[in-house]
Design a protein around this motif. Sequence first.
Motif, PDB file in Angstrom:
ATOM      1  N   ASN A  11       0.567  -1.252   0.121  1.00  0.00           N
ATOM      2  CA  ASN A  11       0.023   0.033   0.006  1.00  0.00           C
ATOM      3  C   ASN A  11       0.763   1.268   0.044  1.00  0.00           C
ATOM      4  N   LEU A  12       2.162   1.178   0.035  1.00  0.00           N
ATOM      5  CA  LEU A  12       3.094   2.325  -0.205  1.00  0.00           C
ATOM      6  C   LEU A  12       3.851   2.239  -1.690  1.00  0.00           C
ATOM      7  N   ILE A  13       3.595   2.897  -2.517  1.00  0.00           N
ATOM      8  CA  ILE A  13       4.484   2.687  -3.657  1.00  0.00           C
ATOM      9  C   ILE A  13       5.246   4.067  -3.821  1.00  0.00           C
ATOM     10  N   VAL A  14       6.838   3.674  -3.986  1.00  0.00           N
ATOM     11  CA  VAL A  14       7.630   4.782  -4.306  1.00  0.00           C
ATOM     12  C   VAL A  14       8.315   4.649  -5.527  1.00  0.00           C
ATOM     13  N   LEU A  15       7.993   5.951  -6.424  1.00  0.00           N
ATOM     14  CA  LEU A  15       8.420   5.792  -7.777  1.00  0.00           C
ATOM     15  C   LEU A  15       9.504   6.964  -8.075  1.00  0.00           C
ATOM     16  N   ASP A  16      10.315   6.218  -8.968  1.00  0.00           N
ATOM     17  CA  ASP A  16      11.462   7.401  -9.191  1.00  0.00           C
ATOM     18  C   ASP A  16      10.872   8.250 -10.524  1.00  0.00           C
ATOM     19  N   MET A  17      11.399   9.199 -10.804  1.00  0.00           N
ATOM     20  CA  MET A  17      10.859  10.257 -11.829  1.00  0.00           C
ATOM     21  C   MET A  17      11.648  10.115 -13.124  1.00  0.00           C
ATOM     22  N   ALA A  18      12.592  10.891 -13.165  1.00  0.00           N
ATOM     23  CA  ALA A  18      13.327  10.818 -14.693  1.00  0.00           C
ATOM     24  C   ALA A  18      13.748   9.236 -15.084  1.00  0.00           C
ATOM     25  N   GLY A  19      13.216   9.001 -16.002  1.00  0.00           N
ATOM     26  CA  GLY A  19      13.643   7.611 -16.704  1.00  0.00           C
ATOM     27  C   GLY A  19      12.485   6.394 -16.325  1.00  0.00           C
ATOM     28  N   THR A  20      11.763   6.875 -15.233  1.00  0.00           N
ATOM     29  CA  THR A  20      10.655   5.748 -14.847  1.00  0.00           C
ATOM     30  C   THR A  20       9.315   5.992 -14.990  1.00  0.00           C
ATOM     31  N   THR A  21       9.006   7.183 -14.541  1.00  0.00           N
ATOM     32  CA  THR A  21       7.820   7.898 -14.908  1.00  0.00           C
ATOM     33  C   THR A  21       7.741   9.324 -15.696  1.00  0.00           C
ATOM     34  N   VAL A  22       9.034   9.770 -15.840  1.00  0.00           N
ATOM     35  CA  VAL A  22       9.221  10.977 -16.966  1.00  0.00           C
ATOM     36  C   VAL A  22      10.350  10.528 -17.871  1.00  0.00           C
ATOM     37  N   MET A 160      15.270   8.141   1.282  1.00  0.00           N
ATOM     38  CA  MET A 160      13.939   8.469   0.567  1.00  0.00           C
ATOM     39  C   MET A 160      13.025   7.763   0.722  1.00  0.00           C
ATOM     40  N   VAL A 161      13.209   6.284   0.577  1.00  0.00           N
ATOM     41  CA  VAL A 161      12.012   5.516   0.862  1.00  0.00           C
ATOM     42  C   VAL A 161      11.571   5.230   2.326  1.00  0.00           C
ATOM     43  N   LEU A 162      12.563   5.414   3.351  1.00  0.00           N
ATOM     44  CA  LEU A 162      12.306   5.261   4.472  1.00  0.00           C
ATOM     45  C   LEU A 162      11.504   6.566   4.814  1.00  0.00           C
ATOM     46  N   ALA A 163      11.895   7.619   4.419  1.00  0.00           N
ATOM     47  CA  ALA A 163      11.095   8.890   4.540  1.00  0.00           C
ATOM     48  C   ALA A 163       9.544   9.050   4.282  1.00  0.00           C
ATOM     49  N   ALA A 164       9.596   8.321   2.864  1.00  0.00           N
ATOM     50  CA  ALA A 164       8.278   7.934   2.510  1.00  0.00           C
ATOM     51  C   ALA A 164       7.610   7.031   3.450  1.00  0.00           C
ATOM     52  N   PHE A 165       8.092   6.037   3.900  1.00  0.00           N
ATOM     53  CA  PHE A 165       7.321   5.165   4.866  1.00  0.00           C
ATOM     54  C   PHE A 165       7.208   5.789   6.227  1.00  0.00           C
ATOM     55  N   LEU A 166       7.915   6.780   6.788  1.00  0.00           N
ATOM     56  CA  LEU A 166       7.827   7.358   8.104  1.00  0.00           C
ATOM     57  C   LEU A 166       6.797   8.733   7.649  1.00  0.00           C
ATOM     58  N   ARG A 167       6.823   9.547   6.778  1.00  0.00           N
ATOM     59  CA  ARG A 167       6.020  10.534   6.723  1.00  0.00           C
ATOM     60  C   ARG A 167       4.391  10.345   6.083  1.00  0.00           C
ATOM     61  N   THR A 168       4.254   9.009   5.389  1.00  0.00           N
ATOM     62  CA  THR A 168       3.017   8.829   5.023  1.00  0.00           C
ATOM     63  C   THR A 168       2.215   7.927   6.114  1.00  0.00           C
ATOM     64  N   GLY A 169       2.836   7.116   6.818  1.00  0.00           N
ATOM     65  CA  GLY A 169       2.237   6.252   7.712  1.00  0.00           C
ATOM     66  C   GLY A 169       1.220   5.144   7.049  1.00  0.00           C
ATOM     67  N   ALA A 170       1.470   4.943   5.720  1.00  0.00           N
ATOM     68  CA  ALA A 170       0.779   4.361   4.930  1.00  0.00           C
ATOM     69  C   ALA A 170       0.479   2.830   5.333  1.00  0.00           C
ATOM     70  N   VAL A 171       1.639   2.175   5.707  1.00  0.00           N
ATOM     71  CA  VAL A 171       2.013   0.943   5.923  1.00  0.00           C
ATOM     72  C   VAL A 171       2.684   0.685   7.259  1.00  0.00           C
ATOM     73  N   ASP A 172       2.609  -0.606   7.812  1.00  0.00           N
ATOM     74  CA  ASP A 172       3.013  -0.700   9.117  1.00  0.00           C
ATOM     75  C   ASP A 172       4.354  -1.597   8.969  1.00  0.00           C
ATOM     76  N   SER A 173       5.021  -1.923   7.745  1.00  0.00           N
ATOM     77  CA  SER A 173       6.093  -2.576   7.669  1.00  0.00           C
ATOM     78  C   SER A 173       6.605  -2.503   6.315  1.00  0.00           C
ATOM     79  N   VAL A 174       8.112  -2.339   6.105  1.00  0.00           N
ATOM     80  CA  VAL A 174       8.720  -1.955   4.900  1.00  0.00           C
ATOM     81  C   VAL A 174       8.589  -3.177   3.844  1.00  0.00           C
ATOM     82  N   GLN A 175       8.091  -4.241   4.530  1.00  0.00           N
ATOM     83  CA  GLN A 175       7.691  -5.297   3.433  1.00  0.00           C
ATOM     84  C   GLN A 175       6.670  -5.047   2.529  1.00  0.00           C
TER      85      GLN A 175
END
Length: 235
Positions: A11-22, A160-175
């Motif tokens: 439930n937490l998706i971390v996407l790169d920009m240039a080359g991935t989405t842009v 940055m992945v861990l910052a997304a995990f901590l800031r969003t609180g979207a999931v309870d495990s990095v898994q």
Amino acid sequence: MKTLTHDAKLNLIVLDMAGTTVADGGLVEQAFSDAAGRLGVEPGSADHAEKLDYVRATMGESKISVFRHLFGGESRAQQANTAFEEAYGRLVDSGLIAPVPGAREAIERLRGEGRTVVLSTGFARTTQDAILRALGWQGLADLTLCPADAGGRGRPYPDMVLAAFLRTGAVDSVQKVAVAGDTLYDMLSGVRAGAGVVAGVLTGAHDKDQLTRSGATHVIGSVAELPDLIARAEA
């Protein structure tokens, strides 16, 4: 291939920009050449070619880290980084970027499924914001992150992945985090963060072998395939 536990919803998706989405059409190299010239690196010289090769090899890494390696002292590295960001911003404003086909639709589908989507980049915040404005992507994702938002360390660190995990609180495990990117540095960042899925895409800098060697759990043609990949990983 990593197997998720039965209840590990991604439930937490971390996407790169240039080359991935842009798709930026090689703007990184153009902006680097402009910045290097401002620091006295002569276009066409052996020094320029050597530095450009390093930039190509380190696509996905935090840009200030790249310039620290190339230009030595912190003052010159910061000067190069500022020149690069200014040049890239001008090129972005000229309309030379576009979404990777299907990227917006993939993000909208993921969010529509109740997942939290974060866009991350190795660029500075001003450049990231310029890209989002140029694409009309303000508000497309739940959160956007650059290295400064994670204490200053970009990829290949997991910050940055861990910052997304901590800031969003979207999931309870990095898994329950999925990371997607086009470079080996994206893969290393995801693996080091402990993400359940680390997906490499083939629309950017690095090939399948490079992505796999750097820890990709999956390799797909483009980010457009990511929603289906996540659905399969959860099944």
